[in-house]
Design an enzyme around this catalytic site. Structure first.
Site, PDB file in Angstrom:
ATOM      1  N   HIS A  80      -8.682  -4.137  -1.713  1.00 48.88           N
ATOM      2  CA  HIS A  80      -7.757  -3.267  -0.981  1.00 48.88           C
ATOM      3  C   HIS A  80      -8.128  -1.792  -1.195  1.00 48.88           C
ATOM      4  O   HIS A  80      -8.246  -1.025  -0.225  1.00 48.88           O
ATOM      5  CB  HIS A  80      -6.327  -3.545  -1.471  1.00 48.88           C
ATOM      6  CG  HIS A  80      -5.291  -2.625  -0.912  1.00 48.88           C
ATOM      7  ND1 HIS A  80      -4.250  -3.068  -0.147  1.00 48.88           N
ATOM      8  CD2 HIS A  80      -5.140  -1.264  -1.004  1.00 48.88           C
ATOM      9  CE1 HIS A  80      -3.498  -2.023   0.210  1.00 48.88           C
ATOM     10  NE2 HIS A  80      -4.019  -0.919  -0.293  1.00 48.88           N
ATOM     11  N   GLU A  81      -8.304  -1.407  -2.467  1.00 43.70           N
ATOM     12  CA  GLU A  81      -8.567   0.014  -2.756  1.00 43.70           C
ATOM     13  C   GLU A  81      -9.911   0.455  -2.178  1.00 43.70           C
ATOM     14  O   GLU A  81     -10.029   1.554  -1.625  1.00 43.70           O
ATOM     15  CB  GLU A  81      -8.513   0.281  -4.260  1.00 43.70           C
ATOM     16  CG  GLU A  81      -7.165  -0.006  -4.925  1.00 43.70           C
ATOM     17  CD  GLU A  81      -5.986   0.714  -4.277  1.00 43.70           C
ATOM     18  OE1 GLU A  81      -6.183   1.718  -3.580  1.00 43.70           O
ATOM     19  OE2 GLU A  81      -4.856   0.239  -4.471  1.00 43.70           O
ATOM     20  N   CYS A 132       0.851  -1.186   0.000  1.00 49.94           N
ATOM     21  CA  CYS A 132       0.000   0.000   0.000  1.00 49.94           C
ATOM     22  C   CYS A 132       0.888   1.238   0.000  1.00 49.94           C
ATOM     23  O   CYS A 132       1.879   1.290   0.734  1.00 49.94           O
ATOM     24  CB  CYS A 132      -0.866  -0.011   1.266  1.00 49.94           C
ATOM     25  SG  CYS A 132      -1.969   1.412   1.391  1.00 49.94           S
ATOM     26  N   HIS A 152     -10.062   1.398   1.481  1.00 52.17           N
ATOM     27  CA  HIS A 152      -9.649   2.775   1.821  1.00 52.17           C
ATOM     28  C   HIS A 152     -10.862   3.700   1.942  1.00 52.17           C
ATOM     29  O   HIS A 152     -10.846   4.658   2.714  1.00 52.17           O
ATOM     30  CB  HIS A 152      -8.713   3.337   0.753  1.00 52.17           C
ATOM     31  CG  HIS A 152      -7.284   2.869   0.854  1.00 52.17           C
ATOM     32  ND1 HIS A 152      -6.481   3.167   1.930  1.00 52.17           N
ATOM     33  CD2 HIS A 152      -6.517   2.133   0.012  1.00 52.17           C
ATOM     34  CE1 HIS A 152      -5.275   2.645   1.742  1.00 52.17           C
ATOM     35  NE2 HIS A 152      -5.273   2.001   0.581  1.00 52.17           N
TER      36      HIS A 152
HETATM   37 NI    NI Z   1      -3.553   1.074  -0.193  1.00 49.93          NI
END
Ligand code: NI
Length: 187
Positions: free
Chosen positions: A144-145, A102, A148
């Site tokens: 993952h994105e 990340c 956020h």
């Molecule tokens: Ni990330």
């Protein structure tokens, strides 16, 4: 267009729940996406969420360049793609734990459990809703994105911290992990 500072773990702005984008086609949204692309290109990154550059809106920008796809994989390259107001639905219960990293935790890798197969629904900059299915690495990248956007960094997804590692120890001086075809395709 501008390169924007990328917030690092510990910054409280990475832990807020971002707001939906009311007008995906607005000049402001396009300018945000341009800045995200400039920022990503400045660090040779392939995925970024708006809160990582201090904008608490539900926008992700990513790509899957051919150079990152292992030879022999069935996964097709993806050009720069903005995901506006994305929603992920897991397809099945299968999980994988691929090495991931990340931009908000520079220099680190960890194995993080994610759904192997997902469906993602998002708006493009014409405000059209698009649905696609993703597998393997592509699926984990998008999980993952999109995390956020809910203020979640990958350590919060790890059942234990034992796989947290420096990139140099996982993949040598090159610093980029090479996935197997099976890992990448999710087969
Ligand atoms: Ni990330």
């Amino acid at each position: 267009m501008a390169i924007r500072p990328i917030l690092k773990m510990g910054n409280p702005a990475l832990h807020v729940v971002s707001l939906p984008v009311a007008d995906p086609g607005s000049a402001e949204t396009r300018a945000l996406i341009d800045d995200m692309r400039d920022t990503l290109e400045s660090v040779s990154g392939i995925g970024l969420a708006a809160p990582q550059i201090s904008v608490p809106l539900r926008v992700v920008l990513y790509c899957l360049p051919a150079a990152r796809i292992p030879q022999g994989a069935a996964t097709q390259p993806v050009p720069w793609t903005p995901l506006i107001n994305p929603v992920i639905t897991p397809l099945g219960d299968e999980k994988v734990d691929l090495w991931e990293r990340c931009l908000s935790l520079p220099g680190l890798y960890a194995r993080v459990p994610r759904h192997r197969h997902i469906e993602i629904r998002y708006q493009n900059i014409d405000a059209q809703w698009i649905t696609r299915q993703c597998h393997g690495y592509h699926a984990t990248l998008l999980q993952h994105e999109c995390d956020h956007l809910d203020g979640v960094l990958y350590p919060a997804r790890m059942p234990d911290a034992s796989t947290l590692a420096y990139a140099s120890e996982v993949c040598g001086p090159a610093g980029v992990y090479t996935y197997s075809v099976a890992e990448f395709d999710g087969t």
